[in-house]
Write an enzyme that holds these catalytic residues in place. Sequence first.
Site, PDB file in Angstrom:
ATOM      1  CE  LYS A   1       4.541  38.419  47.846  1.00 58.25           C
ATOM      2  NZ  LYS A   1       4.544  39.714  47.057  1.00 58.25           N
TER       3      LYS A   1
ATOM      4  CE1 TYR B   1       8.280  37.943  43.552  1.00 55.54           C
ATOM      5  CE2 TYR B   1       9.085  38.383  45.769  1.00 55.54           C
ATOM      6  CZ  TYR B   1       8.062  37.742  45.124  1.00 55.54           C
ATOM      7  OH  TYR B   1       6.819  37.791  45.570  1.00 55.54           O
TER       8      TYR B   1
ATOM      9  CG  PHE C   1       8.341  46.556  41.852  1.00 56.28           C
ATOM     10  CD1 PHE C   1       8.731  45.470  42.254  1.00 56.28           C
ATOM     11  CD2 PHE C   1       7.802  46.768  40.533  1.00 56.28           C
ATOM     12  CE1 PHE C   1       8.407  44.315  41.152  1.00 56.28           C
ATOM     13  CE2 PHE C   1       7.157  46.005  39.621  1.00 56.28           C
ATOM     14  CZ  PHE C   1       7.554  44.655  40.134  1.00 56.28           C
TER      15      PHE C   1
ATOM     16  NE  ARG D   1      -1.537  34.880  40.288  1.00 60.31           N
ATOM     17  CZ  ARG D   1      -0.659  35.952  40.436  1.00 60.31           C
ATOM     18  NH1 ARG D   1       0.644  35.432  40.723  1.00 60.31           N
ATOM     19  NH2 ARG D   1      -0.741  37.181  39.991  1.00 60.31           N
TER      20      ARG D   1
ATOM     21  CB  THR E   1      -0.372  42.535  41.901  1.00 63.58           C
ATOM     22  OG1 THR E   1      -0.433  41.562  40.953  1.00 63.58           O
ATOM     23  CG2 THR E   1       0.999  42.661  42.395  1.00 63.58           C
TER      24      THR E   1
ATOM     25  NE  ARG F   1      -1.291  39.618  46.399  1.00 65.02           N
ATOM     26  CZ  ARG F   1      -0.552  39.285  45.043  1.00 65.02           C
ATOM     27  NH1 ARG F   1      -1.393  38.918  44.043  1.00 65.02           N
ATOM     28  NH2 ARG F   1       0.554  38.840  45.236  1.00 65.02           N
TER      29      ARG F   1
ATOM     30  CG  ASN G   1       1.537  41.802  47.093  1.00 60.79           C
ATOM     31  OD1 ASN G   1       2.333  41.137  47.588  1.00 60.79           O
ATOM     32  ND2 ASN G   1       1.139  41.851  45.962  1.00 60.79           N
TER      33      ASN G   1
ATOM     34  CG  HIS H   1       4.938  34.177  45.120  1.00 58.69           C
ATOM     35  ND1 HIS H   1       5.243  35.048  44.200  1.00 58.69           N
ATOM     36  CD2 HIS H   1       5.174  32.856  45.043  1.00 58.69           C
ATOM     37  CE1 HIS H   1       5.548  33.877  43.160  1.00 58.69           C
ATOM     38  NE2 HIS H   1       5.715  32.876  43.557  1.00 58.69           N
TER      39      HIS H   1
ATOM     40  CD  GLU I   1       7.610  30.784  41.613  1.00 55.35           C
ATOM     41  OE1 GLU I   1       7.582  31.875  40.919  1.00 55.35           O
ATOM     42  OE2 GLU I   1       6.499  30.361  42.355  1.00 55.35           O
TER      43      GLU I   1
HETATM   44  O1  CDP Z   1       2.731  38.775  42.954  1.00 59.29           O
HETATM   45  P1  CDP Z   1       2.103  39.003  41.727  1.00 59.29           P
HETATM   46  O2  CDP Z   1       2.309  37.710  40.725  1.00 59.29           O
HETATM   47  O3  CDP Z   1       0.389  39.231  41.758  1.00 59.29           O
HETATM   48  O4  CDP Z   1       2.759  40.329  41.112  1.00 59.29           O
HETATM   49  P2  CDP Z   1       3.919  40.546  40.127  1.00 59.29           P
HETATM   50  O5  CDP Z   1       3.672  41.330  39.166  1.00 59.29           O
HETATM   51  O6  CDP Z   1       4.783  39.130  39.782  1.00 59.29           O
HETATM   52  O7  CDP Z   1       4.975  41.172  41.114  1.00 59.29           O
HETATM   53  C1  CDP Z   1       5.582  40.442  42.278  1.00 59.29           C
HETATM   54  C2  CDP Z   1       5.614  41.377  43.491  1.00 59.29           C
HETATM   55  O8  CDP Z   1       6.244  42.422  43.246  1.00 59.29           O
HETATM   56  C3  CDP Z   1       4.186  41.641  43.957  1.00 59.29           C
HETATM   57  O9  CDP Z   1       3.630  40.836  44.553  1.00 59.29           O
HETATM   58  C4  CDP Z   1       4.459  42.827  44.750  1.00 59.29           C
HETATM   59  O10 CDP Z   1       4.920  42.489  46.025  1.00 59.29           O
HETATM   60  C5  CDP Z   1       5.600  43.622  44.127  1.00 59.29           C
HETATM   61  N1  CDP Z   1       5.304  44.528  43.143  1.00 59.29           N
HETATM   62  C6  CDP Z   1       5.520  45.911  43.650  1.00 59.29           C
HETATM   63  O11 CDP Z   1       5.940  46.193  44.630  1.00 59.29           O
HETATM   64  N2  CDP Z   1       5.191  47.173  42.898  1.00 59.29           N
HETATM   65  C7  CDP Z   1       4.406  46.879  41.521  1.00 59.29           C
HETATM   66  N3  CDP Z   1       4.095  48.000  41.011  1.00 59.29           N
HETATM   67  C8  CDP Z   1       4.372  45.679  41.218  1.00 59.29           C
HETATM   68  C9  CDP Z   1       4.756  44.617  42.088  1.00 59.29           C
HETATM   69 MG    MG Z   2       4.099  37.206  39.914  1.00 57.52          MG
END
Ligand code: CDP
Ligand code: MG
Length: 140
Positions: free
Chosen positions: A11, A51, A59, A87, A93, A104, A114, A117, A128
């Site tokens: 990212k 997304y 967010f 993962r 996350t 992370r 973070n 992805h 994707e």
């Molecule tokens: O990336 P990951 O699959 O771990 O998390 P997600 O729940 O699919 O969320 C996608 C992305 O949204 C995260 O990687 C963060 O960059 C962002 N996010 C955020 O800004 N604030 C949150 N509370 C949760 C996610």
């Molecule tokens: Mg995700």
Amino acid sequence: MPLERTFSIIKPDATRRNLTGKINAKFEEAGLRIIAQKRIHLSKAQAGVFYKVHAERPFYDELCQFMASEPIICQVLEGEGAISKNREVMGATNPADAAVGTIRADFAESVGENSVHGSDAPETAAEEIAYFFSGLELVG
Ligand code: CDP
Ligand code: MG
């Protein structure tokens, strides 16, 4: 464990800090092969399509803005159980919850910024990969 392919993004917070090589080393140490990779700069609209599953989340707008703020590295990683293995290597996350030694834990700046992805299931991995790469670009 079957041989799988998963989609990965390094990212903007990580490309800005010149961390591509350090993050790729974590993938390779875990046995994930980088079989496709390119650096691109998404528009906010393209980030929004990627997304779209999060479109209703509070967010979402900030996330799309962030993903379009600097170049990203798009990748396809291949290996046994690549989706869950990636993962694990990524970590949780929220970097505050990420296990020691994960990408992370070591590099992420916040829950939003973070560093990486990674696809969460075979269906999303296929979708994707197809959004960012043509079949000709996948050299396993
Ligand atoms: O990336 P990951 O699959 O771990 O998390 P997600 O729940 O699919 O969320 C996608 C992305 O949204 C995260 O990687 C963060 O960059 C962002 N996010 C955020 O800004 N604030 C949150 N509370 C949760 C996610
Ligand atoms: Mg995700």
